[in-house]
Scaffold this active site. Structure first.
Site, PDB file in Angstrom:
ATOM      1  CG  ASP A  67      -0.278  -0.428   2.506  1.00 32.48           C
ATOM      2  OD1 ASP A  67       0.961  -0.415   2.559  1.00 32.48           O
ATOM      3  OD2 ASP A  67      -0.990  -0.768   3.465  1.00 32.48           O
ATOM      4  CG  ASP A 135      -8.934  -1.282  12.012  1.00 28.69           C
ATOM      5  OD1 ASP A 135      -7.927  -1.922  11.616  1.00 28.69           O
ATOM      6  OD2 ASP A 135      -9.427  -0.352  11.350  1.00 28.69           O
ATOM      7  CG  HIS A 137      -5.922  -2.106   8.908  1.00 28.39           C
ATOM      8  ND1 HIS A 137      -6.083  -0.895   9.547  1.00 28.39           N
ATOM      9  CD2 HIS A 137      -4.585  -2.246   8.729  1.00 28.39           C
ATOM     10  CE1 HIS A 137      -4.902  -0.333   9.731  1.00 28.39           C
ATOM     11  NE2 HIS A 137      -3.984  -1.127   9.260  1.00 28.39           N
ATOM     12  CD  GLU A 142      -8.871   0.915   8.038  1.00 30.50           C
ATOM     13  OE1 GLU A 142      -8.922  -0.001   8.891  1.00 30.50           O
ATOM     14  OE2 GLU A 142      -8.155   1.924   8.170  1.00 30.50           O
TER      15      GLU A 142
END
Ligand code: GLP
Length: 240
Positions: A67, A135, A137, A142
């Site tokens: 990313d 979280d 991810h 996400e």
């Protein structure tokens, strides 16, 4: 999914580097999917040492990163391009031509996603290295990103912006969007190596391993992968 729990970060990092090194040594032209974040830094340091000692070479290795923030290029210290250069590429014998990241400064980010998707098709990964967001991810996928997603522009969750703000001068400087490999791209890798450490990852580790396979925890898809290795330290394992 194979879970390996280590006493501390150093032991986890050493084992991760050894797994990556074995992958590099096993293929004539290995392809590695690489990750950023604080977690893989120890593994990268170990790989640099192996390379310096002459027991490992990246001459024939091609890499493709997960990313990049939209709007950041290599000239900005917080970009993932700069991170890779500083923490790995500049210390090993890899040919820069063989390294790939999404271009955060592309004029048309959507077209950049398509270019990256095409690139991934031609680069089946022998191993994909992953960190884990607090979280759940992976990459910047996400919670509730479809498991079938391909490279796309992701809106960062508020918790991710907060977590990642430690690397920026001020939270307002954290980009709100990123180009990320999709979950389907990630899970196409032959082998997955996910690293997580510290108590703030314990909940996400629990959901990834013990929760059902559910889009609310993107990493839970790894339960279905035929060769996913999860390396964690004691603190990250505390809820298991
Ligand atoms: C970022 C990256 C992820 C990384 C995660 C965890 O959001 N996009 O790829 O896994 O942070 O980072 P850290 O290892 O610093 O906790």
């Amino acid at each position: 999914m194979k879970i390996e729990i280590f006493e501390n970060y150093e032991q986890m990092s050493r084992a991760a580097a050894e797994t990556i090194a074995r992958t590099v040594q096993a293929a004539p032209f290995p392809v590695l999917g690489l990750a950023t974040g604080s977690t893989p830094l120890g593994a990268y340091r170990n790989l640099i040492e192996m390379c310096g000692a002459g027991v490992l070479s990246f001459k024939n290795v091609r890499t493709v990163n997960l990313d990049e923030y939209v709007g950041l290029g290599e000239e900005s210290a917080q970009s993932y391009a700069a991170f890779m250069e500083k923490n790995l590429f500049s210390h090993i014998d890899i040919d820069r031509e063989n390294t790939n990241l999404p271009d955060g400064k592309a004029e048309d980010p959507q077209a950049e996603c398509e270019r990256y998707s095409q690139l991934l098709k031609g680069m089946p990964r022998d191993l994909q290295l992953l960190g884990l967001g607090s979280d759940g991810h992976i990459g910047f996928n996400e919670p509730y990103t479809p498991f079938g997603s391909r490279t796309h522009i992701a809106e960062l969750a508020e918790s991710t912006i907060r977590d990642n703000s430690r690397l920026f001068g001020d939270i307002s400087e954290v980009p709100r969007r990123a180009i990320t490999m999709g979950i389907a791209d990630i899970t196409e890798a032959k082998k997955i190596l996910l690293l997580a450490c510290g108590a703030n990852k314990a909940r996400a580790v629990y959901d990834m391993v013990k929760g059902g396979i559910d889009e609310k925890c993107p990493a839970s898809i790894l339960q279905k992968h035929p060769d996913a290795v999860i390396m964690i330290d004691r603190e990250a394992a505390q809820l298991l």
